[in-house]
Design an enzyme around this catalytic site. Structure first.
Site, short mmCIF file in Angstrom:
data_model
loop_
_atom_site.label_atom_id
_atom_site.label_comp_id
_atom_site.label_asym_id
_atom_site.label_seq_id
_atom_site.Cartn_x
_atom_site.Cartn_y
_atom_site.Cartn_z
N GLU A 89 0.83 -1.20 0.00
CA GLU A 89 0.00 0.00 0.00
C GLU A 89 0.87 1.26 0.00
O GLU A 89 2.01 1.25 0.45
CB GLU A 89 -0.90 0.02 1.24
CG GLU A 89 -1.94 -1.09 1.21
CD GLU A 89 -2.93 -1.05 2.37
OE1 GLU A 89 -4.13 -1.21 2.11
OE2 GLU A 89 -2.51 -0.87 3.53
N CYS A 102 3.45 8.47 0.97
CA CYS A 102 4.13 7.55 1.87
C CYS A 102 4.24 6.23 1.12
O CYS A 102 3.22 5.61 0.81
CB CYS A 102 3.29 7.40 3.14
SG CYS A 102 3.89 6.13 4.27
N CYS A 109 7.23 -7.17 6.68
CA CYS A 109 8.34 -6.54 7.40
C CYS A 109 8.81 -7.48 8.50
O CYS A 109 8.00 -8.14 9.15
CB CYS A 109 7.87 -5.23 8.03
SG CYS A 109 9.16 -4.34 8.92
N CYS A 113 7.91 -4.83 15.31
CA CYS A 113 7.47 -3.86 16.32
C CYS A 113 6.07 -4.27 16.79
O CYS A 113 5.19 -4.53 15.97
CB CYS A 113 7.45 -2.44 15.76
SG CYS A 113 9.07 -1.92 15.17
N CYS A 116 2.71 -2.44 15.53
CA CYS A 116 2.56 -2.06 14.13
C CYS A 116 1.83 -3.13 13.32
O CYS A 116 2.14 -4.32 13.42
CB CYS A 116 3.94 -1.81 13.52
SG CYS A 116 3.88 -1.32 11.79
N GLY A 156 7.37 -1.97 5.57
CA GLY A 156 8.76 -2.38 5.39
C GLY A 156 9.75 -1.50 6.13
O GLY A 156 9.42 -0.41 6.57
N GLU A 157 10.95 -2.03 6.26
CA GLU A 157 12.04 -1.27 6.89
C GLU A 157 13.01 -0.90 5.76
O GLU A 157 13.72 -1.76 5.23
CB GLU A 157 12.71 -2.16 7.96
CG GLU A 157 14.06 -1.67 8.45
CD GLU A 157 14.10 -0.20 8.89
OE1 GLU A 157 13.26 0.23 9.70
OE2 GLU A 157 14.99 0.51 8.41
N SER A 188 12.61 6.63 6.99
CA SER A 188 12.33 6.36 8.40
C SER A 188 12.82 4.96 8.75
O SER A 188 12.54 4.00 8.05
CB SER A 188 10.82 6.46 8.62
OG SER A 188 10.50 6.13 9.95
N SER A 211 12.60 5.89 14.39
CA SER A 211 11.47 5.45 15.21
C SER A 211 12.01 5.06 16.57
O SER A 211 12.53 3.95 16.74
CB SER A 211 10.79 4.25 14.55
OG SER A 211 10.26 4.64 13.31
N LEU A 212 11.92 5.95 17.52
CA LEU A 212 12.53 5.70 18.83
C LEU A 212 11.53 5.03 19.78
O LEU A 212 11.76 3.94 20.27
CB LEU A 212 13.06 7.01 19.41
CG LEU A 212 14.15 6.86 20.45
CD1 LEU A 212 15.43 6.35 19.83
CD2 LEU A 212 14.39 8.17 21.18
N HIS A 213 10.45 5.72 20.03
CA HIS A 213 9.29 5.18 20.75
C HIS A 213 9.48 4.76 22.20
O HIS A 213 8.52 4.34 22.85
CB HIS A 213 8.68 3.99 19.98
CG HIS A 213 8.35 4.28 18.55
ND1 HIS A 213 8.00 5.53 18.09
CD2 HIS A 213 8.32 3.47 17.46
CE1 HIS A 213 7.78 5.47 16.78
NE2 HIS A 213 7.96 4.26 16.37
N ASN A 287 -2.24 5.18 16.17
CA ASN A 287 -3.42 4.77 15.42
C ASN A 287 -3.74 3.34 15.80
O ASN A 287 -2.90 2.46 15.61
CB ASN A 287 -3.14 4.86 13.91
CG ASN A 287 -2.79 6.28 13.51
OD1 ASN A 287 -3.57 7.20 13.70
ND2 ASN A 287 -1.60 6.47 12.96
N CYS A 330 -0.23 5.90 9.82
CA CYS A 330 1.04 5.24 10.18
C CYS A 330 0.77 3.93 10.87
O CYS A 330 -0.03 3.87 11.81
CB CYS A 330 1.83 6.08 11.17
SG CYS A 330 2.12 7.74 10.65
N1 SAH Z 1 10.22 0.61 9.34
C1 SAH Z 1 10.30 2.03 9.33
C2 SAH Z 1 9.23 2.73 8.54
C3 SAH Z 1 7.80 2.26 8.66
S1 SAH Z 1 6.75 2.73 9.98
C4 SAH Z 1 10.37 2.55 10.73
O1 SAH Z 1 10.29 1.77 11.66
O2 SAH Z 1 10.59 3.75 10.93
C5 SAH Z 1 6.56 4.46 10.00
C6 SAH Z 1 6.33 4.99 11.42
O3 SAH Z 1 5.02 4.67 11.93
C7 SAH Z 1 7.30 4.40 12.41
O4 SAH Z 1 7.74 5.41 13.29
C8 SAH Z 1 6.43 3.39 13.14
O5 SAH Z 1 6.95 3.02 14.36
C9 SAH Z 1 5.14 4.17 13.24
N2 SAH Z 1 3.98 3.34 13.57
C10 SAH Z 1 3.83 2.00 13.47
N3 SAH Z 1 2.62 1.62 13.85
C11 SAH Z 1 1.96 2.74 14.19
C12 SAH Z 1 0.64 3.01 14.61
N4 SAH Z 1 -0.24 2.04 14.74
N5 SAH Z 1 0.30 4.29 14.86
C13 SAH Z 1 1.18 5.29 14.68
N6 SAH Z 1 2.44 5.10 14.24
C14 SAH Z 1 2.83 3.85 14.01
#
Ligand code: SAH
Length: 340
Positions: A89, A102, A109, A113, A116, A156-157, A188, A211-213, A287, A330
């Site tokens: 997508e 995007c 992937c 995470c 995700c 994907g990463e 990203s 993507s630190l989180h 989300n 996202c």
């Molecule tokens: N693999 C890459 C790019 C894809 S995800 C990465 O990890 O950065 C793009 C961003 O969306 C990342 O920061 C990811 O952690 C975040 N993300 C994943 N699931 C999400 C969700 N349900 N709501 C909001 N952001 C999310």
């Protein structure tokens, strides 16, 4: 045979030179592909017939196809069917400053995470560079407008598909390709340190988002398995190195998960972790997905978190939410067709 949309101008120049032709032919082909947007070599009327035939023997125009579109006010989500019946997508976002897309970089992937949706399907394969270029071309064709920025934040990463992603960036960044400025392209990553180091050497002026989180290893280990391989301290050091060597400010993405990473202590911890770095923090309201154990932080908690980072001298924004109604936000993208 290779798909012509996955070929960099430099490689096409080499192809022509090795066939005893002048290298400016590559420029002509690029003008046909990306300016005049023809769909065959036959239409390239300033290129000799024998050369057209030679090109036809070496390169294809096979396309990915739009399988489904869904839209709400400012967002349009595209499901693409690939030549081998896999799906990915991409999402078009209509910002006040222009149109951005995007794009996905892999089918599935492997990063795993926990929050995700995209990782529900393990990686099936890398996307080829032409499959990423065509996501943009097909969207431009569909809306009859030019895309001005690209974020590689779909499924994907990207740094786990490094070479194809770099070719893709060079093609869309080429003034005779899609002419998308490097500063309008964002990669990203969840933090694959050796690949971030490779990216430094590319000398591209693109944006890097991490993507630190989580503000510490114990939490990050739990929600992002990649942290078991590449620890926070080393990641922070690499971010520092990236911004020093490229002179670019790095974006820190922090998805706000209710009761997981959104309390006051964690905000303070994050502020001290990022102290002195050339970064800005993007707080992303979560989300919600089929991972029902994760919920979106409350508005008040996001504001509190934001204020603490601000007070500590960090630049912070909260991400504008796009497309959550059509599962286009996202972390909601998937590599499969979902009938709703
Ligand atoms: N693999 C890459 C790019 C894809 S995800 C990465 O990890 O950065 C793009 C961003 O969306 C990342 O920061 C990811 O952690 C975040 N993300 C994943 N699931 C999400 C969700 N349900 N709501 C909001 N952001 C999310």
């Amino acid at each position: 045979m290779k798909n012509i949309y996955g070929i960099k101008r430099k490689d096409l120049e080499e192809y022509f030179l090795s066939n005893g032709e002048k290298k400016y032919k590559a420029l002509q082909v690029f003008e046909w592909l990306y300016e005049k947007k023809v769909k065959s070599f036959k239409e390239m009327s300033n290129i000799k017939k024998e050369i057209q035939e030679e090109l036809e023997k070496n390169f294809t125009f096979d396309k990915i196809k739009i399988a489904k579109k869904q839209e709400d006010k400012l967002t349009k989500k595209y499901l693409f069917k690939l030549h081998d019946d896999n799906f990915v997508e991409a999402v078009l976002m209509m910002h006040d400053y222009g149109l951005s897309v995007c794009v996905s970089s892999e089918v599935g992937c492997n990063m795993g995470c926990k929050f995700c949706e995209s990782g529900r399907l393990k990686k099936v394969r890398n996307l080829e560079s032409y499959e990423m270029v065509e996501q943009i071309l097909l969207i431009e064709e569909d809306i009859k407008k030019r895309i001005s920025s690209v974020v590689i934040m779909g499924i994907g990463e990207p740094l786990d598909n490094y070479d194809n992603v770099m070719d893709f960036i060079r093609i869309i960044n080429d003034a005779k390709g899609l002419a998308i400025g490097a500063r309008h392209i964002t990669v990203s990553t969840c933090g694959i340190i050796p690949k971030i180091k490779d990216l430094i050497k590319e000398e591209l002026q693109i944006n890097l988002a991490i993507s630190l989180h989580a503000p510490n290893n114990s939490l990050r280990d739990k929600i992002m398995p990649i942290n078991k391989a590449y620890k926070l301290k080393d990641l922070i050091q690499t971010i520092k190195e990236y911004s020093e060597k490229t002179n670019r400010r790095v974006t820190i993405e922090y998805v706000m998960l209710k009761g997981v990473n959104d309390n006051v202590t964690q905000a303070q911890e994050l502020a001290s972790l990022l102290k002195g770095l050339n970064v800005y923090v993007n707080l992303i309201p979560y989300n919600e997905t089929s991972h029902i154990e994760f919920k979106k932080s409350s508005y008040d908690d996001i504001v509190k978190f934001y204020d603490i980072l601000k007070k500590n001298g960090l630049t912070v924004t909260t991400r504008k939410e796009f497309g959550s109604k059509i599962d286009a936000a996202c972390g909601q993208l998937r590599s499969k067709e979902v009938i709703k």
